[in-house]
Design a protein around this motif. Sequence first.
Motif: not given
Length: 378
Positions: A61-62, A64-65, A85-86, A136-137, A143
Amino acid sequence: MSAPRFIGSEIYRASPFGPRHPLAIPRVSTVTDLARALGWLPGGAYVTSPRARPAALTSFHTPEYVAALLAAEAEGAVTEAVRVRHGLGTLSNPVHGLMFRRPATSAGGALLAAEMVRAGGVVMVPGAGTHHAFADRAGGFCYLNDPVLALLHLRRLGLRRLAYVDIDAHHCDGVAAAFEGDRDLLLISVHEEDRWPRTGALGDEGGGTHLNLPVPRGFNDTEMAAVRDGVILPGLEAFQPEAVIVQCGADAVEEDPLSRLALSNNAHVAAVLAIGAQTDRLIVTGGGGYNPWSVARCWTRVWGALTGQQAPERLEGAARAVLEGLVWPGRSAGRNPPAAWSRTLADPPREGPIRAEVAARIAVVRDRLPGLRQRVWG
């Protein structure tokens, strides 16, 4: 080889989802309680799942995520930008008080399972199997993508050639995307056609090593046996993986409200045992499953089979009490469940004809096996 191990956690007793969400039912906790009531889960077999740290999650996972997921749990809300975005804060993946800690526990269990099978063995992680999350999502109630995290960890532990077999009613879009074009990962997915997320078409080869088999409504035990013996086992034989992860979604069982397949839990047991006979390193996860009785009975049976237990013809005492204590909010079947859901563990066989469309699709995938072997081994 060590005895099979079961990775669980008390975190699954919490019900963070709203009453209308399909996951607002007890699942892993019931499997744990039922297995204990049957005497199938001695202390040495049970392992408490660790919670994966944020840094461990960024192997897939990124950053940011992961940060957005942590912030959403802490703040109890997301901005519109984060939602878009996510994929957080949606009907499928709502904001709730355990939205990081609970999936991070599932991910931690999957990572631990990879370490436990490195030298050989069998581990069941019923809380894992969240195969719809992307790097990223979030998506599809998922999740974090713990199957991807476990597969990548197996690679870090020195195992190169891996297989992922998914018998959930829904295609494993997140796993498929993560390993698109990876020649060292065999992905086999048996899923209902025209069912969300509507990926995994028969001709989708994922760069050469994905075997996708969409099946029609009413898919029965006899047809699943034909797929098992005609696609899954020959595919594993051709690929010769060093470890296998099986995502054992219970939503392919006939009583599930989110699919229209017609399997009994006998099909899941037979598939897992047959796959396990072909590998020295096996991880079995949960996955989908939205009828609390069919989930509990299916995954408990699978655990029992992995440990050599025979399902009793009739449940009594503490085991029966576990199932009689279940509730299913918002469902008419939950108000008046059939007696068999609490008094038996094994479903009656749901056999039937092998329909021409199923036989034809098996043949299409089987025809790809020589090419798979050639691409893999050169």
